[in-house]
Write a protein that holds these residues in place. Sequence first.
Motif, PDB file in Angstrom:
ATOM      1  N   PHE A  38       3.952  -9.686 -21.175  1.00  0.00           N
ATOM      2  CA  PHE A  38       5.261 -10.338 -21.149  1.00  0.00           C
ATOM      3  C   PHE A  38       5.123 -11.805 -20.730  1.00  0.00           C
ATOM      4  N   LYS A  39       4.282 -12.061 -19.748  1.00  0.00           N
ATOM      5  CA  LYS A  39       4.062 -13.437 -19.292  1.00  0.00           C
ATOM      6  C   LYS A  39       3.473 -14.285 -20.409  1.00  0.00           C
ATOM      7  N   LYS A  40       2.516 -13.731 -21.136  1.00  0.00           N
ATOM      8  CA  LYS A  40       1.888 -14.474 -22.230  1.00  0.00           C
ATOM      9  C   LYS A  40       2.897 -14.747 -23.355  1.00  0.00           C
ATOM     10  N   TYR A  41       3.835 -13.799 -23.546  1.00  0.00           N
ATOM     11  CA  TYR A  41       4.876 -14.031 -24.544  1.00  0.00           C
ATOM     12  C   TYR A  41       5.754 -15.218 -24.134  1.00  0.00           C
ATOM     13  N   TYR A  61      -6.136 -17.013 -39.637  1.00  0.00           N
ATOM     14  CA  TYR A  61      -7.350 -16.573 -40.330  1.00  0.00           C
ATOM     15  C   TYR A  61      -8.327 -15.853 -39.408  1.00  0.00           C
ATOM     16  N   SER A  62      -8.145 -15.999 -38.098  1.00  0.00           N
ATOM     17  CA  SER A  62      -9.053 -15.329 -37.158  1.00  0.00           C
ATOM     18  C   SER A  62      -8.333 -14.241 -36.359  1.00  0.00           C
ATOM     19  N   LEU A  63      -7.220 -13.764 -36.906  1.00  0.00           N
ATOM     20  CA  LEU A  63      -6.356 -12.845 -36.169  1.00  0.00           C
ATOM     21  C   LEU A  63      -7.101 -11.586 -35.726  1.00  0.00           C
ATOM     22  N   SER A  64      -7.943 -11.049 -36.576  1.00  0.00           N
ATOM     23  CA  SER A  64      -8.628  -9.796 -36.261  1.00  0.00           C
ATOM     24  C   SER A  64      -9.656  -9.953 -35.149  1.00  0.00           C
ATOM     25  N   SER A  65     -10.031 -11.168 -34.838  1.00  0.00           N
ATOM     26  CA  SER A  65     -11.016 -11.381 -33.776  1.00  0.00           C
ATOM     27  C   SER A  65     -10.353 -11.693 -32.435  1.00  0.00           C
ATOM     28  N   LEU A  66      -9.019 -11.773 -32.414  1.00  0.00           N
ATOM     29  CA  LEU A  66      -8.310 -12.038 -31.169  1.00  0.00           C
ATOM     30  C   LEU A  66      -8.276 -10.777 -30.307  1.00  0.00           C
ATOM     31  N   SER A  67      -8.049 -10.940 -29.011  1.00  0.00           N
ATOM     32  CA  SER A  67      -7.866  -9.786 -28.136  1.00  0.00           C
ATOM     33  C   SER A  67      -6.577  -9.083 -28.550  1.00  0.00           C
ATOM     34  N   PRO A  68      -6.441  -7.762 -28.288  1.00  0.00           N
ATOM     35  CA  PRO A  68      -5.239  -7.037 -28.706  1.00  0.00           C
ATOM     36  C   PRO A  68      -3.935  -7.671 -28.238  1.00  0.00           C
ATOM     37  N   ILE A  69      -3.877  -8.171 -26.994  1.00  0.00           N
ATOM     38  CA  ILE A  69      -2.628  -8.757 -26.505  1.00  0.00           C
ATOM     39  C   ILE A  69      -2.264 -10.012 -27.303  1.00  0.00           C
ATOM     40  N   TYR A  70      -3.240 -10.849 -27.585  1.00  0.00           N
ATOM     41  CA  TYR A  70      -2.946 -12.070 -28.342  1.00  0.00           C
ATOM     42  C   TYR A  70      -2.603 -11.737 -29.799  1.00  0.00           C
ATOM     43  N   GLU A  71      -3.217 -10.690 -30.328  1.00  0.00           N
ATOM     44  CA  GLU A  71      -2.842 -10.251 -31.674  1.00  0.00           C
ATOM     45  C   GLU A  71      -1.404  -9.740 -31.673  1.00  0.00           C
ATOM     46  N   ASN A 114      14.281  -8.799 -20.706  1.00  0.00           N
ATOM     47  CA  ASN A 114      13.390  -9.402 -19.714  1.00  0.00           C
ATOM     48  C   ASN A 114      12.555  -8.385 -18.945  1.00  0.00           C
ATOM     49  N   ASP A 115      12.652  -7.126 -19.343  1.00  0.00           N
ATOM     50  CA  ASP A 115      11.868  -6.080 -18.684  1.00  0.00           C
ATOM     51  C   ASP A 115      10.553  -5.902 -19.436  1.00  0.00           C
ATOM     52  N   PRO A 116       9.409  -6.147 -18.787  1.00  0.00           N
ATOM     53  CA  PRO A 116       8.113  -5.966 -19.467  1.00  0.00           C
ATOM     54  C   PRO A 116       7.945  -4.579 -20.068  1.00  0.00           C
ATOM     55  N   MET A 117       8.576  -3.553 -19.438  1.00  0.00           N
ATOM     56  CA  MET A 117       8.450  -2.199 -19.958  1.00  0.00           C
ATOM     57  C   MET A 117       9.110  -2.056 -21.334  1.00  0.00           C
ATOM     58  N   PHE A 118      10.166  -2.839 -21.588  1.00  0.00           N
ATOM     59  CA  PHE A 118      10.799  -2.805 -22.907  1.00  0.00           C
ATOM     60  C   PHE A 118       9.801  -3.258 -23.963  1.00  0.00           C
TER      61      PHE A 118
END
Length: 409
Positions: free
Chosen positions: A114-117, A132-142, A160-164
């Motif tokens: 949520f913070k990264k978003y 073009y490098s999407l598949s090499s990103l970490s799961p959260i950044y993808e 605003n709830d991270p759980m959502f």
Amino acid sequence: MIEEAVNKIIGDKREVISFINTTPWWGGNEFGYTFDDDGNVTYPTANEIVGRTRWFMRNIIAQALGEDFSGIDEKYLKDLGTLNNKSKITVRVIKERSDIEPYYFTKKEAACAFKKYLEMNKSICYNKDTLYSLSSLSPIYEYLMYFCILRFKLVHLGQNDPMFYYHNQAARPRSIRIKVEIINNGASKEFFEFFKTSLIFTMKYMGIGRAATRGFGRFVPENQSEQSNLEKELKEVTSWLNYVINKKIEPLKTEKINIPCLFDYKNNNFLLIYGQNPIVYLIAIGNATLKVAWKRFKGKSYRDHGYKYHTWPLGLPRGQRGLGYFLEGDEDKEGRRISYITISPNCDGYRCEEIYLIPFIYKEEEARKLRHRGKYDNEDKIVVKREVSWYIENAVNQLKLILSGGRNA
């Protein structure tokens, strides 16, 4: 000999097909969440699969006959069950473990995601190196790239709830594997084959779950004995349909974009995306359906009158602060009209290639009641002044142009 004969009878009445998702699955449990509190992903249910398959069958019959939906279920689809009759076909879904975890982040990582978003730089949506490098990103950044898709972003507005965010993340491609068992309990062979081929076509090209008409929720059979394609599989569906309606017809007319592009409507340029990650295709598809993108593609301002751009065949959103499309006499009803046009990327879970446009064109008198109310209009505008088919065909052409980078191919 007897055992062989018995096995053949059972085999004629039962089919088991193993499916895996090739685009993100955005499902929903009783709360509308893809992931529950215990970290379990929601799988497609038999009711969802049968319901979506029935919708496809109903549409293809209506188009074949040139009629509306009235009477189709009772006359042609009664073997799937009606208010007075039990279905003669049973569908069961068996969950199987896949090769990768379906989530992009766990509950423990939700606050971090949520913070990264919140810190997300929106320019990455059109950054060539990032896409073009999407598949090499970490799961959260993808995962953050989903917020480049307006439909996905709208679900999270004001939340605003991270759980959502955790509950509503889409399941990753190739993370949902199921076996679908189809059992014939008395339907004719022709109808059973029509249903089976329609189910496979629906899973592969029409999609299951939320945003299915926009490319989410594609599942392909893992045990297909040979390579196939949309044209071949649609022809097979149509061959069995001919028996059911007792009328020989040609398959639906579809369009294929061989070398698709992503339209960056803010900067009015195109980015070639052939062979990229499925999420990149979902971004391109999402952009191509936006009214603002249609305006910019034609070189017009964001403020140009919206009623001139007939995006309503792509699904009608309602209840947007009294503005936009609505049905006359039904202004307060919430919900959406499902799109006449399904946009389907051809993917294997790692990368995609072509994009198919699959339109359904049939009679619909209710469309005559469509109205549009703009922010600066003095009165409501009548939307449909011609045959519905004219608007659908024009929408297909517009999508085709935008998704092909301005090429009429």
